[in-house]
Design a protein around this motif. Structure first.
Motif, PDB file in Angstrom:
ATOM      1  N   PHE A 123     -28.162 109.067  55.600  1.00  0.00           N
ATOM      2  CA  PHE A 123     -28.123 110.446  56.090  1.00  0.00           C
ATOM      3  C   PHE A 123     -29.387 110.761  56.895  1.00  0.00           C
ATOM      4  CE2 PHE A 123     -25.197 112.219  52.494  1.00  0.00           C
ATOM      5  CZ  PHE A 123     -24.138 111.501  53.036  1.00  0.00           C
ATOM      6  N   GLN A 124     -30.540 110.279  56.387  1.00  0.00           N
ATOM      7  CA  GLN A 124     -31.806 110.531  57.071  1.00  0.00           C
ATOM      8  C   GLN A 124     -31.835 109.895  58.463  1.00  0.00           C
ATOM      9  OE1 GLN A 124     -35.482 111.669  55.350  1.00  0.00           O
ATOM     10  NE2 GLN A 124     -33.799 113.120  55.473  1.00  0.00           N
ATOM     11  N   SER A 125     -31.208 108.723  58.582  1.00  0.00           N
ATOM     12  CA  SER A 125     -31.192 108.051  59.883  1.00  0.00           C
ATOM     13  C   SER A 125     -30.350 108.812  60.898  1.00  0.00           C
ATOM     14  CB  SER A 125     -30.658 106.620  59.733  1.00  0.00           C
ATOM     15  OG  SER A 125     -29.269 106.627  59.379  1.00  0.00           O
ATOM     16  N   ILE A 126     -29.398 109.614  60.423  1.00  0.00           N
ATOM     17  CA  ILE A 126     -28.559 110.419  61.312  1.00  0.00           C
ATOM     18  C   ILE A 126     -29.285 111.706  61.699  1.00  0.00           C
ATOM     19  CG2 ILE A 126     -26.373 111.678  61.512  1.00  0.00           C
ATOM     20  CD1 ILE A 126     -25.209 109.627  59.500  1.00  0.00           C
ATOM     21  N   SER A 127     -29.813 112.396  60.670  1.00  0.00           N
ATOM     22  CA  SER A 127     -30.544 113.650  60.917  1.00  0.00           C
ATOM     23  C   SER A 127     -31.387 113.978  59.695  1.00  0.00           C
ATOM     24  CB  SER A 127     -29.582 114.798  61.214  1.00  0.00           C
ATOM     25  OG  SER A 127     -30.272 116.025  61.264  1.00  0.00           O
ATOM     26  N   LYS A 128     -32.700 114.037  59.890  1.00  0.00           N
ATOM     27  CA  LYS A 128     -33.579 114.329  58.750  1.00  0.00           C
ATOM     28  C   LYS A 128     -33.379 115.753  58.261  1.00  0.00           C
ATOM     29  CE  LYS A 128     -37.196 110.998  59.998  1.00  0.00           C
ATOM     30  NZ  LYS A 128     -36.837 110.049  58.947  1.00  0.00           N
ATOM     31  N   PHE A 129     -33.434 116.722  59.182  1.00  0.00           N
ATOM     32  CA  PHE A 129     -33.269 118.114  58.756  1.00  0.00           C
ATOM     33  C   PHE A 129     -31.829 118.382  58.330  1.00  0.00           C
ATOM     34  CE2 PHE A 129     -32.177 118.394  63.277  1.00  0.00           C
ATOM     35  CZ  PHE A 129     -31.064 119.231  63.280  1.00  0.00           C
ATOM     36  N   GLY A 130     -30.874 117.719  59.002  1.00  0.00           N
ATOM     37  CA  GLY A 130     -29.466 117.934  58.665  1.00  0.00           C
ATOM     38  C   GLY A 130     -29.118 117.470  57.263  1.00  0.00           C
ATOM     39  N   THR A 131     -29.812 116.442  56.765  1.00  0.00           N
ATOM     40  CA  THR A 131     -29.567 115.944  55.410  1.00  0.00           C
ATOM     41  C   THR A 131     -29.797 117.042  54.381  1.00  0.00           C
ATOM     42  OG1 THR A 131     -30.229 113.705  56.045  1.00  0.00           O
ATOM     43  CG2 THR A 131     -30.264 114.232  53.691  1.00  0.00           C
ATOM     44  N   PHE A 132     -30.911 117.766  54.525  1.00  0.00           N
ATOM     45  CA  PHE A 132     -31.255 118.778  53.526  1.00  0.00           C
ATOM     46  C   PHE A 132     -30.408 120.037  53.682  1.00  0.00           C
ATOM     47  CE2 PHE A 132     -34.987 116.048  53.974  1.00  0.00           C
ATOM     48  CZ  PHE A 132     -35.130 115.652  52.656  1.00  0.00           C
ATOM     49  N   ILE A 133     -30.056 120.370  54.916  1.00  0.00           N
ATOM     50  CA  ILE A 133     -29.142 121.493  55.104  1.00  0.00           C
ATOM     51  C   ILE A 133     -27.782 121.171  54.490  1.00  0.00           C
ATOM     52  CG2 ILE A 133     -27.875 122.827  56.843  1.00  0.00           C
ATOM     53  CD1 ILE A 133     -30.351 122.684  58.616  1.00  0.00           C
ATOM     54  N   PHE A 134     -27.327 119.928  54.656  1.00  0.00           N
ATOM     55  CA  PHE A 134     -26.067 119.490  54.043  1.00  0.00           C
ATOM     56  C   PHE A 134     -26.127 119.623  52.529  1.00  0.00           C
ATOM     57  CE2 PHE A 134     -23.875 115.871  51.974  1.00  0.00           C
ATOM     58  CZ  PHE A 134     -22.558 116.239  52.220  1.00  0.00           C
ATOM     59  N   TYR A 135     -27.226 119.139  51.909  1.00  0.00           N
ATOM     60  CA  TYR A 135     -27.385 119.256  50.463  1.00  0.00           C
ATOM     61  C   TYR A 135     -27.353 120.723  50.029  1.00  0.00           C
ATOM     62  CZ  TYR A 135     -28.869 114.319  50.133  1.00  0.00           C
ATOM     63  OH  TYR A 135     -28.919 112.946  50.168  1.00  0.00           O
ATOM     64  N   GLY A 136     -28.024 121.575  50.811  1.00  0.00           N
ATOM     65  CA  GLY A 136     -28.060 122.997  50.458  1.00  0.00           C
ATOM     66  C   GLY A 136     -26.697 123.651  50.524  1.00  0.00           C
ATOM     67  N   VAL A 137     -25.936 123.334  51.562  1.00  0.00           N
ATOM     68  CA  VAL A 137     -24.597 123.907  51.708  1.00  0.00           C
ATOM     69  C   VAL A 137     -23.689 123.443  50.569  1.00  0.00           C
ATOM     70  CG1 VAL A 137     -22.528 123.911  53.159  1.00  0.00           C
ATOM     71  CG2 VAL A 137     -24.775 124.197  54.204  1.00  0.00           C
ATOM     72  N   VAL A 138     -23.784 122.157  50.205  1.00  0.00           N
ATOM     73  CA  VAL A 138     -22.993 121.639  49.077  1.00  0.00           C
ATOM     74  C   VAL A 138     -23.308 122.416  47.813  1.00  0.00           C
ATOM     75  CG1 VAL A 138     -22.670 119.666  47.531  1.00  0.00           C
ATOM     76  CG2 VAL A 138     -22.671 119.318  50.003  1.00  0.00           C
TER      77      VAL A 138
END
Length: 406
Positions: free
Chosen positions: A371-386
């Protein structure tokens, strides 16, 4: 030099072996006894840590992590069963809470010692702890309950005297244990003709529904970022752009987890399982979205050649995240494993649920670098939305077990 992919395997491999250790120890408990199972369970951890400390190749670290995970899984159930069987009823709740505190204390010590010593010395020190426990285990008395189950009454009397003290009169307690065993045997004998297969009991809604709920609970809590934050705390703080010393921050993070684990054990009795879960899902969701948003802004500032500002924000988000996660995610599902299943299948369903829980840990820790290799900030936003969406699931389907009979 360890590659990111190798690092993800090192972080996640113990979670692969842990579920199998849980299943293995269940069959050993009644065959070997509580004391022998505890002693045997410590051996893989000792070998694993010392193998890691002496590692000259990455495969030795892999094997060490697998052995550590196997031993951790094997030890969990025997330790809980032994504690419950030798402890007086009014002390059981407190000692159960001490186990959760012990896990958080272990995390804190890893952050603390790892800030000052190389990883191989940390692995060696970690091996010394189960070594001391292994030697100490030989001096433990066997569980009185197990000895009575096997018809060894006099040995049970001696074991009770050892755990209660020589001056304590154990005859009444011993008789209560004998009466309980006799009553259970009589009840089982009466219900034997109506006995159904284990599979049919497992497939009944009373067992299947709570299993699905808890399996989804574990999946959602892991994809809220819980174990990635724990395993990759140093890297996350470094990549977030915080000015604070990354090792000092992780030490404080571990202490925050330790302190609020103690608090959560107290609050759970007062608030119940559902409110504690809501606190975790909302708190973890908001902080992960906040961390991801700051990292996004950091990338924008870097592209524009600007200095990062308010670098305390990501550290604060991590601290609040750890506080929120200890309120429910770290404790509630593990407690509910022993509460939601019918007594006939509580053992097997508890083992299966534990298996799922540890597999979810492996899944999220292994996929975090991807996930980090795709988007570092997007990984944590994804976790937050989940985590925020998980609140809806918990509100609709999670039962309240506080104060309910088993």
């Amino acid at each position: 030099q360890i590659t990111p992919d190798q690092a993800s395997w090192i972080a996640s491999l113990s979670s692969v072996a842990t579920p199998f250790g849980c299943l293995l120890s269940g069959s050993l408990l009644d065959a070997l006894g509580r004391k022998r199972t505890i002693t045997l369970s410590l051996a893989p951890m000792i070998i694993g840590w010392y193998l890691m400390s002496a590692a000259t190749a990455v495969y030795m670290i892999y094997i060490g992590r697998l052995l550590i995970g196997l031993g951790s899984g094997m030890l969990g159930s025997p330790a809980r069963v032994y504690t419950g069987e030798i402890t007086q009823p009014h002390l059981r709740g407190m000692l159960a809470a001490v186990a959760s505190v012990g896990v958080s204390l272990g995390v804190s010590l890893q952050y603390l010692i790892g800030s000052f010593l190389p990883w191989y010395w940390l692995a060696f020190i970690n091996g010394c702890i189960p070594t001391v426990a292994f030697i100490s285990a030989f001096f433990l008395p066997e569980s009185p309950q197990f000895l009575i189950n096997k018809g060894r009454t006099e040995e049970a009397r001696a074991a009770l005297r050892k755990v209660r003290g020589a001056s304590c009169d154990v005859d009444d307690e011993l008789q209560d244990l004998i009466d309980f065993v006799n009553k259970s045997a009589a009840k089982n004998a009466t219900s034997e003709p109506a006995k159904t297969s284990v599979l049919s009991e497992v497939l009944k809604p009373a067992a299947l529904k709570p299993f699905i709920i808890l399996a989804l609970y574990f999946l959602l809590l892991q994809f809220s970022g819980l174990n990635p934050v724990t395993f990759y705390a140093v890297e996350i703080i470094q990549e977030s752009g915080a000015n604070m010393n990354k090792y000092a921050a992780t030490i404080i993070l571990g202490l925050v987890r330790l302190g609020f684990t103690v608090i959560s054990c107290i609050l759970m009795r007062r608030l119940g399982r559902r409110p504690m879960t809501f606190m975790s899902s909302v708190g973890c969701g908001l902080t992960m979205v906040g961390l991801g948003s700051y990292m996004y802004m950091g990338e924008q500032w870097a592209a524009e050649g600007k200095e990062k500002s308010a670098t305390w924000i990501p550290v604060l988000n991590l601290f609040v995240f750890m506080t929120a996660s200890t309120m429910g995610y770290l404790t509630v599902p593990w407690v509910m494993i022993g509460e939601v299943y019918p007594s006939k299948v509580r053992g097997i369903m508890g083992g299966l649920t534990t298996f799922v829980g540890h597999f979810c840990i492996f899944l999220v820790v292994k996929t975090f670098p991807l996930f980090q290799s795709i988007s570092k900030f997007g990984t944590f936003i994804f976790y937050g939305v989940v985590s925020l969406l998980a609140t809806i699931f918990f509100y609709l389907f999670l039962p309240e077990t506080q104060g309910r009979t088993l």
